[in-house]
Design a protein around this motif. Sequence first.
Motif, short mmCIF file in Angstrom:
data_model
loop_
_atom_site.label_atom_id
_atom_site.label_comp_id
_atom_site.label_asym_id
_atom_site.label_seq_id
_atom_site.Cartn_x
_atom_site.Cartn_y
_atom_site.Cartn_z
N ALA A 328 0.82 -1.22 0.00
CA ALA A 328 0.00 0.00 0.00
C ALA A 328 0.85 1.26 0.00
N ILE A 329 2.08 1.15 0.52
CA ILE A 329 2.88 2.36 0.65
C ILE A 329 3.25 2.97 -0.71
N PHE A 330 3.32 2.13 -1.74
CA PHE A 330 3.64 2.68 -3.07
C PHE A 330 2.53 3.65 -3.50
N SER A 331 1.30 3.30 -3.17
CA SER A 331 0.17 4.18 -3.53
C SER A 331 0.19 5.44 -2.67
N ALA A 332 0.40 5.24 -1.37
CA ALA A 332 0.32 6.37 -0.46
C ALA A 332 1.42 7.40 -0.73
N VAL A 333 2.62 6.92 -1.09
CA VAL A 333 3.71 7.89 -1.26
C VAL A 333 3.48 8.80 -2.46
N VAL A 334 2.82 8.28 -3.48
CA VAL A 334 2.52 9.10 -4.64
C VAL A 334 1.61 10.26 -4.23
N ILE A 335 0.65 9.95 -3.36
CA ILE A 335 -0.25 11.00 -2.87
C ILE A 335 0.53 12.02 -2.03
N PHE A 336 1.45 11.53 -1.20
CA PHE A 336 2.28 12.45 -0.40
C PHE A 336 3.10 13.38 -1.30
N GLN A 337 3.66 12.81 -2.35
CA GLN A 337 4.48 13.62 -3.27
C GLN A 337 3.62 14.72 -3.90
N LEU A 338 2.40 14.35 -4.29
CA LEU A 338 1.52 15.34 -4.92
C LEU A 338 1.07 16.40 -3.92
N ILE A 339 0.84 16.00 -2.67
CA ILE A 339 0.47 16.98 -1.64
C ILE A 339 1.61 18.00 -1.49
N ALA A 340 2.83 17.50 -1.39
CA ALA A 340 3.97 18.42 -1.23
C ALA A 340 4.11 19.32 -2.46
N TYR A 341 3.99 18.72 -3.63
CA TYR A 341 4.15 19.48 -4.87
C TYR A 341 3.12 20.62 -4.94
N TYR A 342 1.84 20.28 -4.70
CA TYR A 342 0.81 21.31 -4.85
C TYR A 342 0.84 22.31 -3.70
N ALA A 343 1.32 21.90 -2.53
CA ALA A 343 1.47 22.88 -1.44
C ALA A 343 2.54 23.90 -1.84
N SER A 344 3.60 23.43 -2.45
CA SER A 344 4.68 24.32 -2.89
C SER A 344 4.19 25.27 -3.99
N VAL A 345 3.56 24.70 -5.00
CA VAL A 345 3.08 25.52 -6.11
C VAL A 345 2.02 26.50 -5.61
N GLY A 346 1.14 26.01 -4.72
CA GLY A 346 0.07 26.86 -4.17
C GLY A 346 0.63 28.05 -3.40
N LYS A 347 1.83 27.91 -2.86
CA LYS A 347 2.46 29.02 -2.14
C LYS A 347 3.30 29.89 -3.07
N GLY A 348 3.25 29.58 -4.35
CA GLY A 348 4.00 30.38 -5.31
C GLY A 348 5.48 30.08 -5.34
N LEU A 349 5.87 28.89 -4.84
CA LEU A 349 7.29 28.52 -4.80
C LEU A 349 7.65 27.68 -6.02
#
Length: 364
Positions: A328-349
């Motif tokens: 299951a961790i392979f699925s979950a980590v992809v979601i974590f990566q996307l959360i980090a990515y969009y949090a960064s982009v959402g902050k204009g970074l």
Amino acid sequence: QKEGYPHYMLKEIHEQPAAITRTIAPRIKNGLPDFTEDAIPDSFFENCSDITVVACGTAMYAGMVGRTLIQSMLKIPVTVAIASEFRYEEPVIGENSMVIVVSQSGETIDTLEALRLANKYTKKTLAIVNVKGSSIARESNYVLYTHAGPEIAVASTKAYTVQVASFYLLACKLGLVLHKIDETYAKDFIATLQKVPDTIAPLIEQADTIEQLTKRMINAQNAFFIGRGLDYTLSMEGALKLKEISYIHAEAYAAGELKHGTIALISEGVPVIAVASQQHVYSKVISNIREVKARGAYVILLSKDQSITDNSICDVHLQLPDTPDAFAIFSAVVIFQLIAYYASVGKGLNPDQPRNLAKSVTVE
Ligand code: M6R
């Protein structure tokens, strides 16, 4: 080239299914793990008494997954050491101890020096490395190259998933050589590993959902990742990803440890990202989630449980595919990566170039 993606990081997140296939396919023969292409003989695995994994950052967190997997599957003691600590300690390494160093670049100085030290104690040194011909690859006794392809973004994504996949192959091989598992078990395990790329590909396409939910997070000062067992090891990687590119302070906690201090930090609206994919501790994690929810946390829950809905015990439920728990961790980590990515982009970074960080750390 970004090939139409706005950032290398997003491109590399999308490349993961192919990278995993490239890494595992050449090492599977007749449904079983096979390291002929790496010239790693079975004798390397024989008499292995214990394992120490040494690495830095994300590579070390891949090692944490390997540790939890190998210990639970094979009952062999596994220690994970931070390379910068290991190199200045008196390591407890015997001649039958295996030391696995993990590095995307193969040039991280602390990991390289840790390997040099380990080479003095045992011949069983193995490097899991992405860059061909790198220093770590050259100096370890055996090398298992991950085939992630070049990783440009500072935040490691595809390098992590192929490192984890490599641990799954190694665990299976070691189990067979040491007669800890039989061929039927191994074939079933490998068949499940082969399905991982197809399992995670649709999740990566869910990017819009993730982008929406991160809007609630971008003003947060702190965020917490919680889980138990493999989910806890994964949480460490989730927290690192979020902090390095969005600058939101994030920590991973074993969910059962919350009430020993951390829960004092939970107040109204604090994001808590929880993973509950391991059946044997599922009810425990759910009760930990209830505890943070009762204190006002904004809870994003990743689980396989189809009966959970948004605004039930959590604020947002992200459905994980119905895979065996160990995968299951392979699925979950992809979601974590996307959360980090969009949090960064959402902050204009710019997620590809976080402040103060280099892709490869070649000085102490
Ligand atoms: O090249 P390496 O895998 O040895 O690098 C280790 C860490 O520096 C690296 O994983 C770092 O933590 C990443 N920026 C994390 O995304």
